[in-house]
Design a protein around this motif. Sequence first.
Motif, PDB file in Angstrom:
ATOM      1  N   MET A   1     110.318  64.712  28.846  1.00 15.22           N
ATOM      2  CA  MET A   1     109.720  63.450  28.485  1.00 15.22           C
ATOM      3  C   MET A   1     108.294  63.660  27.999  1.00 15.22           C
ATOM      4  N   LYS A   2     107.563  64.546  28.672  1.00 17.75           N
ATOM      5  CA  LYS A   2     106.195  64.810  28.247  1.00 17.75           C
ATOM      6  C   LYS A   2     106.168  65.372  26.836  1.00 17.75           C
ATOM      7  N   LEU A   3     107.154  66.181  26.484  1.00 19.25           N
ATOM      8  CA  LEU A   3     107.207  66.768  25.148  1.00 19.25           C
ATOM      9  C   LEU A   3     107.406  65.675  24.090  1.00 19.25           C
ATOM     10  N   ALA A   4     108.221  64.711  24.364  1.00 23.15           N
ATOM     11  CA  ALA A   4     108.483  63.624  23.417  1.00 23.15           C
ATOM     12  C   ALA A   4     107.226  62.782  23.218  1.00 23.15           C
ATOM     13  N   VAL A   5     106.485  62.516  24.311  1.00 26.00           N
ATOM     14  CA  VAL A   5     105.250  61.738  24.208  1.00 26.00           C
ATOM     15  C   VAL A   5     104.200  62.535  23.424  1.00 26.00           C
ATOM     16  N   ALA A   6     104.109  63.817  23.688  1.00 28.16           N
ATOM     17  CA  ALA A   6     103.137  64.660  22.986  1.00 28.16           C
ATOM     18  C   ALA A   6     103.438  64.705  21.496  1.00 28.16           C
ATOM     19  N   ILE A   7     104.727  64.804  21.159  1.00 28.92           N
ATOM     20  CA  ILE A   7     105.112  64.840  19.742  1.00 28.92           C
ATOM     21  C   ILE A   7     104.804  63.492  19.082  1.00 28.92           C
ATOM     22  N   ALA A   8     105.071  62.397  19.780  1.00 29.44           N
ATOM     23  CA  ALA A   8     104.779  61.074  19.234  1.00 29.44           C
ATOM     24  C   ALA A   8     103.282  60.900  19.005  1.00 29.44           C
ATOM     25  N   VAL A   9     102.466  61.347  19.952  1.00 29.14           N
ATOM     26  CA  VAL A   9     101.012  61.255  19.806  1.00 29.14           C
ATOM     27  C   VAL A   9     100.546  62.109  18.635  1.00 29.14           C
ATOM     28  N   LEU A  10     101.064  63.304  18.500  1.00 26.47           N
ATOM     29  CA  LEU A  10     100.699  64.171  17.380  1.00 26.47           C
ATOM     30  C   LEU A  10     101.079  63.542  16.041  1.00 26.47           C
ATOM     31  N   MET A  11     102.247  62.883  15.976  1.00 27.93           N
ATOM     32  CA  MET A  11     102.669  62.226  14.744  1.00 27.93           C
ATOM     33  C   MET A  11     101.729  61.071  14.399  1.00 27.93           C
ATOM     34  N   LEU A  12     101.293  60.308  15.411  1.00 28.28           N
ATOM     35  CA  LEU A  12     100.341  59.223  15.162  1.00 28.28           C
ATOM     36  C   LEU A  12      99.001  59.755  14.661  1.00 28.28           C
ATOM     37  N   VAL A  13      98.531  60.819  15.273  1.00 30.35           N
ATOM     38  CA  VAL A  13      97.272  61.437  14.842  1.00 30.35           C
ATOM     39  C   VAL A  13      97.404  61.951  13.417  1.00 30.35           C
TER      40      VAL A  13
END
Length: 88
Positions: A1-13
Amino acid sequence: MKLAVAIAVLMLVFAAHTEAQEEEQTIEQRFATFQTQVKELTQDLAEKTKAALESIHQSDFATQSRSWFTEQFEKVKQKVEETFPKAS
């Protein structure tokens, strides 16, 4: 789950960074803007210089100086004509 959130944050950035880059001016646009600014600056400087020179030309000192030099020239001219009359 942490990986999915990190990827989503990176995509937003990444998306925000990409939009910010699109808003930046290209080098061509920067030169065009710079050229316009320089043109306005030189026109303003030319107008101010012209106004200052016109003001100096119309000043009392300049007017009196021109009159004085004209009078002196006429006096010298008369002396030369009196000293060396034209032979007819």
